[in-house]
Design a protein around this motif. Structure first.
Motif, PDB file in Angstrom:
ATOM      1  N   ALA A  30      -0.981   2.900   3.251  1.00 54.54           N
ATOM      2  CA  ALA A  30      -1.070   4.347   3.435  1.00 54.54           C
ATOM      3  C   ALA A  30      -0.512   5.042   2.197  1.00 54.54           C
ATOM      4  O   ALA A  30       0.473   4.584   1.602  1.00 54.54           O
ATOM      5  N   GLY A  31      -1.123   6.138   1.798  1.00 52.48           N
ATOM      6  CA  GLY A  31      -0.771   6.844   0.572  1.00 52.48           C
ATOM      7  C   GLY A  31       0.686   7.198   0.411  1.00 52.48           C
ATOM      8  O   GLY A  31       1.225   7.149  -0.691  1.00 52.48           O
ATOM      9  N   GLU A  32       1.366   7.558   1.489  1.00 48.96           N
ATOM     10  CA  GLU A  32       2.768   7.970   1.382  1.00 48.96           C
ATOM     11  C   GLU A  32       3.714   6.791   1.183  1.00 48.96           C
ATOM     12  O   GLU A  32       4.876   6.973   0.860  1.00 48.96           O
ATOM     13  N   LEU A  33       3.223   5.564   1.357  1.00 44.52           N
ATOM     14  CA  LEU A  33       4.052   4.368   1.208  1.00 44.52           C
ATOM     15  C   LEU A  33       4.104   3.884  -0.242  1.00 44.52           C
ATOM     16  O   LEU A  33       5.033   3.186  -0.629  1.00 44.52           O
ATOM     17  N   VAL A  34       3.133   4.277  -1.058  1.00 41.06           N
ATOM     18  CA  VAL A  34       3.059   3.787  -2.438  1.00 41.06           C
ATOM     19  C   VAL A  34       3.028   4.942  -3.439  1.00 41.06           C
ATOM     20  O   VAL A  34       2.643   6.062  -3.106  1.00 41.06           O
ATOM     21  N   MET A  35       3.421   4.624  -4.693  1.00 42.81           N
ATOM     22  CA  MET A  35       3.435   5.628  -5.759  1.00 42.81           C
ATOM     23  C   MET A  35       2.095   5.717  -6.488  1.00 42.81           C
ATOM     24  O   MET A  35       1.828   6.710  -7.154  1.00 42.81           O
ATOM     25  N   ARG A  36       1.288   4.659  -6.390  1.00 43.34           N
ATOM     26  CA  ARG A  36       0.029   4.610  -7.129  1.00 43.34           C
ATOM     27  C   ARG A  36      -0.906   3.646  -6.417  1.00 43.34           C
ATOM     28  O   ARG A  36      -0.503   2.955  -5.489  1.00 43.34           O
ATOM     29  N   ALA A  37      -2.126   3.581  -6.880  1.00 43.50           N
ATOM     30  CA  ALA A  37      -3.091   2.639  -6.302  1.00 43.50           C
ATOM     31  C   ALA A  37      -2.639   1.204  -6.553  1.00 43.50           C
ATOM     32  O   ALA A  37      -1.955   0.912  -7.539  1.00 43.50           O
ATOM     33  N   VAL A  38      -3.027   0.327  -5.659  1.00 41.42           N
ATOM     34  CA  VAL A  38      -2.718  -1.105  -5.773  1.00 41.42           C
ATOM     35  C   VAL A  38      -3.438  -1.681  -6.989  1.00 41.42           C
ATOM     36  O   VAL A  38      -4.561  -1.303  -7.294  1.00 41.42           O
ATOM     37  N   HIS A  39      -2.766  -2.606  -7.682  1.00 38.51           N
ATOM     38  CA  HIS A  39      -3.400  -3.358  -8.770  1.00 38.51           C
ATOM     39  C   HIS A  39      -3.810  -4.712  -8.217  1.00 38.51           C
ATOM     40  O   HIS A  39      -3.053  -5.337  -7.470  1.00 38.51           O
ATOM     41  N   ARG A  40      -4.992  -5.170  -8.607  1.00 38.82           N
ATOM     42  CA  ARG A  40      -5.519  -6.451  -8.125  1.00 38.82           C
ATOM     43  C   ARG A  40      -6.049  -7.256  -9.306  1.00 38.82           C
ATOM     44  O   ARG A  40      -6.694  -6.712 -10.193  1.00 38.82           O
ATOM     45  N   TRP A  41      -5.801  -8.583  -9.256  1.00 42.24           N
ATOM     46  CA  TRP A  41      -6.313  -9.488 -10.274  1.00 42.24           C
ATOM     47  C   TRP A  41      -6.819 -10.751  -9.604  1.00 42.24           C
ATOM     48  O   TRP A  41      -6.328 -11.154  -8.559  1.00 42.24           O
TER      49      TRP A  41
END
Length: 85
Positions: free
Chosen positions: A66-77
């Motif tokens: 949820a948007g309020e739980l993180v500072m930015r979009a998730v990074h994936r590799w």
């Protein structure tokens, strides 16, 4: 072949433990060979999963929190395992 998926997120200020708990609770449709969670300074959470699959296989990944739980979009590799030394 073993494919490794990495998922990394930075929690909103002071919510690192909550993000870690959220990531650990997420069910994946399918069972990876291995799944491991990590944490780092600045409330960062990293989840790595290993799969017996082709590099370009369709594999389940952790969703966006949820948007309020993180500072930015998730990074994936995505990586191909070359074994251990």
């Amino acid at each position: 072949m073993t494919v490794t998926l990495m998922w990394e997120a930075r929690a909103a200020e002071g919510r690192g433990e909550e993000l870690l708990a959220w990531a650990r609770e997420q069910e994946l449709p399918g069972q990876p060979l291995r799944r491991e969670a990590f944490r780092a300074p600045q409330d960062r959470v990293l989840v790595i999963t290993w799969w017996d699959a082709a590099y370009d296989a369709e594999l389940p990944e952790l969703p966006e929190p949820a948007g309020e739980l993180v500072m930015r979009a998730v990074h994936r590799w995505r990586f191909e395992s070359l074994g251990t030394d």
